[in-house]
Design an enzyme around this catalytic site. Structure first.
Site, PDB file in Angstrom:
ATOM      1  N   CYS A 382       0.821  -1.214   0.000  1.00 52.20           N
ATOM      2  CA  CYS A 382       0.000   0.000   0.000  1.00 52.20           C
ATOM      3  C   CYS A 382       0.860   1.273   0.000  1.00 52.20           C
ATOM      4  CB  CYS A 382      -1.009  -0.040   1.136  1.00 52.20           C
ATOM      5  SG  CYS A 382      -2.378   1.087   0.820  1.00 52.20           S
ATOM      6  N   HIS A 507      -3.821  -4.966   0.209  1.00 52.15           N
ATOM      7  CA  HIS A 507      -3.274  -5.582   1.435  1.00 52.15           C
ATOM      8  C   HIS A 507      -3.526  -7.092   1.400  1.00 52.15           C
ATOM      9  CE1 HIS A 507      -2.719  -1.825   3.836  1.00 52.15           C
ATOM     10  NE2 HIS A 507      -3.656  -1.379   3.031  1.00 52.15           N
ATOM     11  N   GLU A 509      -2.260  -9.388   2.959  1.00 49.48           N
ATOM     12  CA  GLU A 509      -2.143 -10.028   4.281  1.00 49.48           C
ATOM     13  C   GLU A 509      -3.507 -10.283   4.933  1.00 49.48           C
ATOM     14  OE1 GLU A 509      -0.888  -7.129   3.428  1.00 49.48           O
ATOM     15  OE2 GLU A 509      -1.535  -5.527   4.778  1.00 49.48           O
TER      16      GLU A 509
HETATM   17  N1  GLN Z   1      -1.677   6.647   2.859  1.00 50.11           N
HETATM   18  C1  GLN Z   1      -1.887   5.916   1.657  1.00 50.11           C
HETATM   19  C2  GLN Z   1      -3.249   6.198   1.044  1.00 50.11           C
HETATM   20  O1  GLN Z   1      -4.143   6.654   1.705  1.00 50.11           O
HETATM   21  C3  GLN Z   1      -1.672   4.427   1.870  1.00 50.11           C
HETATM   22  C4  GLN Z   1      -2.620   3.806   2.842  1.00 50.11           C
HETATM   23  C5  GLN Z   1      -2.157   2.479   3.383  1.00 50.11           C
HETATM   24  O2  GLN Z   1      -0.953   2.193   3.410  1.00 50.11           O
HETATM   25  N2  GLN Z   1      -3.084   1.665   3.851  1.00 50.11           N
HETATM   26  O3  GLN Z   1      -3.466   5.946  -0.107  1.00 50.11           O
END
Ligand code: GLN
Length: 533
Positions: A382, A507, A509
């Site tokens: 992410c 994600h 995970e």
């Molecule tokens: N801050 C980033 C976004 O909002 C990534 C978010 C995250 O790592 N879950 O896109």
């Protein structure tokens, strides 16, 4: 008739009540029943989405886009089932609903009160989950500790539930801590006794007490707890600190916990077949090829902030006989010069963790640069994925000062920018791009090798994405975009000449399970294990 099993906690929070609830679910499922689990969080937040991970650990994301408590992750992993956001109930949600109804005139002039209106709403949320899942058994874990003011309306609601559903259909398990006193060398039972007394004062007689402690409960301690809890000794169970949380179901089952609960709730009982689970634990414990992983993040002082990633690595390690040794690196300490970024090279692989905001972003970018240049296996999740794009844009394509507008709103090269649909959003809770979304995988790439199919589904939680204006430049600059969202923005990146350089906007995970680990983490760990040879 649905059966409800309510789990409460005493003495302290953080005893592993979530793991015990999840383990109970696994045991009942192994009797052939369908099981679901609800986590009640008595805080006033509507969900965990707006909470700092340092306060409450990881925000666990469900398929349907709930931003939920991390215990929901334990439930999914132990029950091997996806849950809905409806399975995480908070005071905020209950109050919001009651107030909405009051404003709509639904209470017809009545004085709206905690009892019965709030407690009715709690019961109706519990039965909604029961109805929609059709589960035979619904586990209800009440977060916090007996004695918390916030918990009272929920305890009152489940007390009423037993009256309404009948004694055979509602049972209570109380989990409490017996501290070890080194000066006398014994486990002290008094705090457990007091917390059971508090529960009974509220009108709930537990059917079983599970005692958490550093060591096994001896007969004398068990006898005392049983006496003061108004229970037979066989209703008191011991869960000492264990080598892995995955052993909790086995430890409970060996004490005839499953049989006791089955009898108490008039369920069919046959010895549960825990063979697969036992094999998993064997593989987990015997995985002894040590592989060190640098975990570069922003909330590294509280490992629960990244619990699903840690568990995904454990699941993957058990599959391939690898023991991941995690080296936590606080990205802001790289920025401050406290930690040398080159120290990541002492590890066999690097994960750049998810996150938000400016602090630590430059430290992560530096770690990415070093990992890329030295061809260390690198996985970006992410925010980690987004910062891999930033690093590539700056150092390979030559866009100096490239950044995410989340980190630097004034950047001349906003390679990561707000999702278009986010521009009109001005409220924080539940407004990101959340939950399960499809990703189209390009054939012939590492991502395809990993997933083995063209369309995959992973859970998301982000507000920013790759800026479409830079896609051509990134691709002509050598970056392979191997995963795309349906509306055409990059979801997975990799590099051709690298052993493992992969970033993913999602994600993976959150969908990793002990018996079915996330393939991305498996491949990453495999490649990191080669580095260790
Ligand atoms: N801050 C980033 C976004 O909002 C990534 C978010 C995250 O790592 N879950 O896109």
């Amino acid at each position: 008739m649905t059966k409800y099993l309510v789990v409460t906690g005493g003495v302290l929070s953080g005893l592993g009540k979530g793991v015990i609830t999840a383990s109970t679910g696994l045991l009942l499922k192994s009797l052939g029943y369908s099981v679901t689990a609800i986590k009640i969080d008595p805080y006033v937040n509507v969900d965990a989405g707006t909470m700092n991970p340092y306060m409450h650990g990881e925000v666990f994301v469900t398929d349907d886009g709930g931003e939920t408590d991390l215990d929901m992750g334990h439930y999914e992993r132990f029950l091997n089932t996806g849950l809905s956001k409806k399975n995480n109930i908070t005071t905020g949600q209950i109050f919001m609903k009651v107030i909405e109804k009051e404003r709509a005139g639904a209470y017809l002039g009545q004085c709206v009160q905690i009892i019965p209106h709030v407690t009715d709403e709690v019961k109706s949320r519990i039965s909604e989950v029961s109805r929609e899942t059709g589960a035979d058994i619904v586990l209800v874990e009440i977060g916090g500790t007996i004695g918390d003011i916030e918990g009272l309306p929920f305890l009152e609601a489940v007390r009423q539930l037993r009256m309404e559903e009948g004694v055979d259909n509602v049972a209570f398990i109380h989990v409490a801590l017996a501290p070890f006193l080194p000066t006398t060398g014994e486990l002290k039972t008094k705090p457990v006794q007091h917390s059971v007394q508090e529960l009974r004062r509220i009108g709930i007689q537990p059917d079983a007490v599970i005692v958490r402690s550093t060591a096994w409960l001896d007969d004398e301690a068990r006898r005392k707890i049983a006496l003061y809890s108004n229970l037979p000794q066989l209703a008191v169970f011991s869960v000492p600190d264990l080598d892995t949380i995955y052993r909790v179901p086995l430890v409970l089952n060996e004490q005839d916990f499953t049989k006791y609960i089955a009898e108490r709730m008039k369920l069919k009982y046959t010895d549960p077949d825990l063979g697969e689970w036992r094999n998993y634990i064997e593989r987990l414990i015997n995985a002894n090829r040590g592989v060190s992983i640098a975990m570069v993040g922003k909330y590294t002082k509280l490992h629960d902030s990244y619990i699903s990633i840690v568990e995904a690595l454990n699941h993957s390690g058990a599959l391939i006989g690898v023991k991941p040794n995690l080296k936590w690196i606080e990205a802001s300490e790289i920025e401050e010069g406290v930690v040398k970024p080159e120290s990541i090279l002492e590890s066999n692989g690097v994960i750049v963790l998810p996150g938000f905001g400016r602090r630590g972003a430059e430290g992560k970018i530096k770690a990415i640069e070093i990992a890329r240049e030295s061809k260390k296996p690198l996985l970006g999740i992410c925010f980690g994925f987004q910062l891999m794009i930033v690093e590539y844009a700056r150092n390979v394509i030559g866009l100096s000062g490239a950044n995410s507008t989340e980190v630097d709103p004034q950047t001349h090269h906003p390679v990561i920018d707000l999702l278009p649909e986010q521009r009109a959003v001005n409220r924080l809770g539940g407004t990101m791009r959340l939950g399960l979304h499809p990703i189209k995988i390009t054939a012939g790439t590492l991502a395809y090798e990993i997933y083995g199919k063209e369309i995959i589904y992973e859970r998301h939680r982000h507000r920013y994405e790759v800026n479409a204006k830079y896609i051509d430049l990134l691709e002509s600059g050598g970056l392979t975009i191997s995963g795309w969202s349906i509306d055409g923005f990059p979801e997975i990146i990799e590099l051709k000449d690298s052993d493992f350089y992969l970033g993913i906007q999602a994600h993976p995970e959150f969908r990793s399970r002990p018996l079915n680990p996330s393939p991305i983490y498996v491949k990453f760990l495999e490649r990191a294990a080669l580095d260790a040879c």
